[in-house]
Design an enzyme around this catalytic site. Structure first.
Site, short mmCIF file in Angstrom:
data_model
loop_
_atom_site.label_atom_id
_atom_site.label_comp_id
_atom_site.label_asym_id
_atom_site.label_seq_id
_atom_site.Cartn_x
_atom_site.Cartn_y
_atom_site.Cartn_z
CG ASN A 186 -0.98 -0.27 7.25
OD1 ASN A 186 -0.49 -0.95 7.33
ND2 ASN A 186 -2.03 0.17 8.24
NE ARG A 216 -2.05 -2.22 3.14
CZ ARG A 216 -2.45 -2.76 4.45
NH1 ARG A 216 -3.64 -2.00 4.77
NH2 ARG A 216 -1.75 -3.25 5.35
CE1 TYR A 239 37.10 20.67 -9.47
CE2 TYR A 239 35.42 21.74 -11.30
CZ TYR A 239 36.27 20.49 -10.64
OH TYR A 239 36.05 19.24 -11.26
CG ASN A 282 34.09 44.05 5.34
OD1 ASN A 282 33.02 43.64 5.90
ND2 ASN A 282 33.77 44.87 4.07
CD GLU A 295 -7.08 -8.34 10.63
OE1 GLU A 295 -6.49 -7.26 9.91
OE2 GLU A 295 -6.84 -8.34 11.93
NE ARG A 321 27.53 23.49 -1.54
CZ ARG A 321 28.40 23.80 -2.57
NH1 ARG A 321 28.61 24.88 -3.08
NH2 ARG A 321 28.65 22.29 -2.88
C1 UD1 Z 1 -2.60 -5.59 11.30
C2 UD1 Z 1 -3.41 -6.41 12.24
C3 UD1 Z 1 -4.99 -5.71 12.37
C4 UD1 Z 1 -4.41 -4.32 13.29
C5 UD1 Z 1 -3.42 -3.40 12.58
C6 UD1 Z 1 -2.68 -2.58 13.34
C7 UD1 Z 1 -3.22 -8.86 11.28
C8 UD1 Z 1 -3.87 -10.02 10.38
N1 UD1 Z 1 -4.09 -7.50 11.45
O1 UD1 Z 1 -3.02 -4.98 10.27
O2 UD1 Z 1 -5.65 -6.31 13.23
O3 UD1 Z 1 -5.51 -3.41 13.54
O4 UD1 Z 1 -2.15 -4.41 12.16
O5 UD1 Z 1 -1.94 -1.71 12.66
O6 UD1 Z 1 -2.42 -8.99 12.34
N2 UD1 Z 1 4.11 -8.40 8.63
C9 UD1 Z 1 5.19 -9.43 8.51
N3 UD1 Z 1 4.85 -10.68 7.71
C10 UD1 Z 1 3.76 -10.71 7.10
C11 UD1 Z 1 2.95 -9.65 7.11
C12 UD1 Z 1 3.18 -8.46 7.87
O7 UD1 Z 1 6.15 -9.13 9.20
O8 UD1 Z 1 3.86 -11.68 6.62
C13 UD1 Z 1 4.45 -7.17 9.31
C14 UD1 Z 1 4.51 -5.82 8.57
O9 UD1 Z 1 5.80 -5.39 8.21
C15 UD1 Z 1 3.95 -4.95 9.59
C16 UD1 Z 1 3.15 -5.71 10.53
O10 UD1 Z 1 3.57 -7.01 10.43
O11 UD1 Z 1 4.97 -4.22 10.24
C17 UD1 Z 1 1.57 -5.40 10.49
O12 UD1 Z 1 1.15 -6.03 9.03
P1 UD1 Z 1 0.21 -5.07 8.34
O13 UD1 Z 1 0.30 -5.76 6.95
O14 UD1 Z 1 0.67 -3.71 8.35
O15 UD1 Z 1 -1.22 -5.56 8.64
P2 UD1 Z 1 -2.47 -4.61 8.78
O16 UD1 Z 1 -2.98 -4.60 7.86
O17 UD1 Z 1 -2.11 -3.12 9.24
MG MG Z 2 -0.07 -2.12 9.36
#
Ligand code: UD1
Ligand code: MG
Length: 472
Positions: free
Chosen positions: A244, A30, A404, A394, A171, A350
């Site tokens: 996001n 996103r 340069y 001054n 979700e 700079r």
């Molecule tokens: C998530 C929550 C949602 C909550 C919101 C809060 C889930 C399914 N949903 O949604 O309930 O309200 O956060 O901000 O948990 N990530 C990984 N690996 C993955 C997917 C995501 O490490 O496979 C990490 C992302 O980098 C991020 C975090 O997990 O830092 C949250 O993932 P994101 O995709 O942003 O979830 P949301 O849609 O925001």
């Molecule tokens: Mg998120």
């Protein structure tokens, strides 16, 4: 107790042993950006540094950071040496899958595991500390930090039946009509007992719109086991804002800016319009300094006490001493400015510019890798590069150091109490002795001894009655 409120739980301290898992492996679709989401800047610092800093305050036994394949090299420099256990989630199959991937990094640990979202930077360590303590004292296998949002769009909604317990979390993309009116959302922050957590994660399935393993399904697993998770509500909705999209990134930046300005106002810094300044998280400002509208203080900038930073000034990675005035629309980068200097308006300093005390730099003056010693002045339309300007010297209007030659840079060294006539050009390398004077319009190619007058320009010729003759 009808709800487990954070305010009620302050008597608990953080348990001695704690592990933190920070999730940062998401694909960030996103954001529509080539840059990994958690490296996008918030108040001048990468997003990921915020949850990391908040986690560190809790003094956890270990911090596991979950990143995608190939992201470690990109993210590691942003951590500034903070030691984490790297977890590589090879495929992004959802937040539940991401936490499960941290299992090897948490091997041998037993106790509460605090799960933080790498994209929620506003949560403060005090809130997290209370949250962990409340979870630990609740007797439930874990808890979810929740908040009421006026507009819950995009967040997982908390379904609970009037109790502190959660029956499940839905979700946004799987939202049934019955949950549309729910405004209590999942902040993305959970805390669960390690043994239960990894056992429960294995029960999670991916029957949902995104076909991902949702961490939030832990709530359903716990409820089905007869020991539901608890929802612990925090009041500060702004602090729970996740990033996001670009719009949310801007929103979070606004929140952080407000926090930073409030902190500096509490410390005695004045702002003409606090809503209109951009101050990075690592900037330091002294008491009784007043900051005008539209000012940007970036990177590791330090501003002394009793300074005036006027409208539209942009200062990056620079040190400004006490009692300095930076006049409007000056741009200063990688420079050091001494006590009681005055700079601008419309000056450009700079990198590697160093102004000693009481130096004056006026409008349309550019400096680069130059030193102006105590009391020196360059008030108008000047370029000083690789130059050293002596005390009280001054520099006249329109002076240029020609530093340069097309291949290399050369120094111009000007002694103290020199008077440089307007429009002098110094063809470097060149040295001007103490107390010397250059005539206006001179092109100085040779050294000038101390006390001498150097004039190097075409002589003026006056042709008598020339104008009258031309008319004829
Ligand atoms: C998530 C929550 C949602 C909550 C919101 C809060 C889930 C399914 N949903 O949604 O309930 O309200 O956060 O901000 O948990 N990530 C990984 N690996 C993955 C997917 C995501 O490490 O496979 C990490 C992302 O980098 C991020 C975090 O997990 O830092 C949250 O993932 P994101 O995709 O942003 O979830 P949301 O849609 O925001
Ligand atoms: Mg998120």
């Amino acid at each position: 107790m009808s709800s487990l409120d954070l305010a009620l739980s302050r008597q608990y301290n953080t348990p001695m042993s704690l592990a933190v898992v920070i999730l940062a492996a998401g694909k960030s679709t996103r954001m529509k950006s080539a840059l990994t989401k958690v490296l996008h800047p918030v108040a001048g610092r990468p997003l990921i540094t915020y949850p990391l800093a908040a986690a560190k305050v809790l003094r956890p036994d270990r911090i596991a950071l979950v990143v995608g394949q190939g992201q470690r090299a990109e993210i590691e420099p942003a951590l500034n040496g903070t030691r984490v256990r790297w977890v590589i989630q090879r495929e992004q199959l959802g937040t539940g899958h991401a936490v499960l991937a941290s299992y090897p990094a948490l091997r041998g640990f037993s106790g509460p595991v605090l799960i933080l979202a790498g994209d929620v930077p506003g949560l403060q360590s005090a809130t997290l500390k209370d949250f962990v303590a409340t979870c630990a004292a609740s007797g439930a296998p874990g808890g979810v930090l929740t908040v009421e949002m006026a507009d819950p769009t995009g967040y997982g909604r908390i379904v609970r039946n009037g109790t502190p317990h959660i029956s499940h979390i839905v979700e946004e993309r799987d939202l049934p009509p019955s949950a549309v009116t729910i405004r209590e959302v999942n902040t993305g922050i959970l805390c669960c007992e390690s043994a239960w957590l990894f056992r429960a994660l294995k029960k999670i399935e991916r029957q949902n719109t995104q076909q991902e393993y949702y961490l939030t399904d832990l709530a359903k697993v716990a409820a089905e086991e007869g020991h539901p998770l608890i929802a612990i509500k925090t009041e500060d909705a702004a602090a729970c804002q996740g990033v996001n999209s670009r719009a949310e990134l801007a929103e979070v930046n606004r929140l952080m800016r407000r926090r930073i300005v409030e902190q500096w106002m509490d410390a005695g810094v004045g702002f003409v319009d606090p809503g209109q300044v951009y101050i990075d998280a690592d900037v330091v400002i002294g008491e009784d300094t007043v900051i005008g509208p539209g000012v940007m203080l970036k990177g590791r900038t330090q501003i002394g006490a009793r300074c005036r930073i006027d409208a539209g000034a942009v200062i990056m990675d620079s040190a400004v001493a006490d009692d300095v005035v930076i006049k409007p629309y000056s741009v200063i980068e990688g420079s050091q400015i001494g006590v009681a200097c005055q700079v601008g308006p419309f000056a450009r300093l700079r990198p590697e510019t160093r102004l000693e005390a009481d130096v004056r730099i006026g409008n349309f003056v550019e400096t680069k890798k130059s030193v102006l010693k105590k009391g020196a002045k360059a008030n108008h339309l000047t370029y000083l590069g690789d130059a050293t300007i002596g005390e009280r010297t001054n520099v006249g209007c329109g002076t240029i150091t020609c530093n340069y030659d097309g291949k290399k840079k050369h120094p111009t060294i000007i002694g103290e109490d020199v008077f440089i006539g307007s429009d002098t050009q110094f063809v470097a390398p060149v040295r001007i002795g103490k107390g010397a004077v250059t005539g206006a319009g001179s092109v100085i190619t040779d050294d000038v001894p101390a006390g001498a007058l150097a004039v190097a320009r075409g002589r003026q010729v006056n042709v008598k009655n020339w104008a009258k003759k031309r008319k004829r």
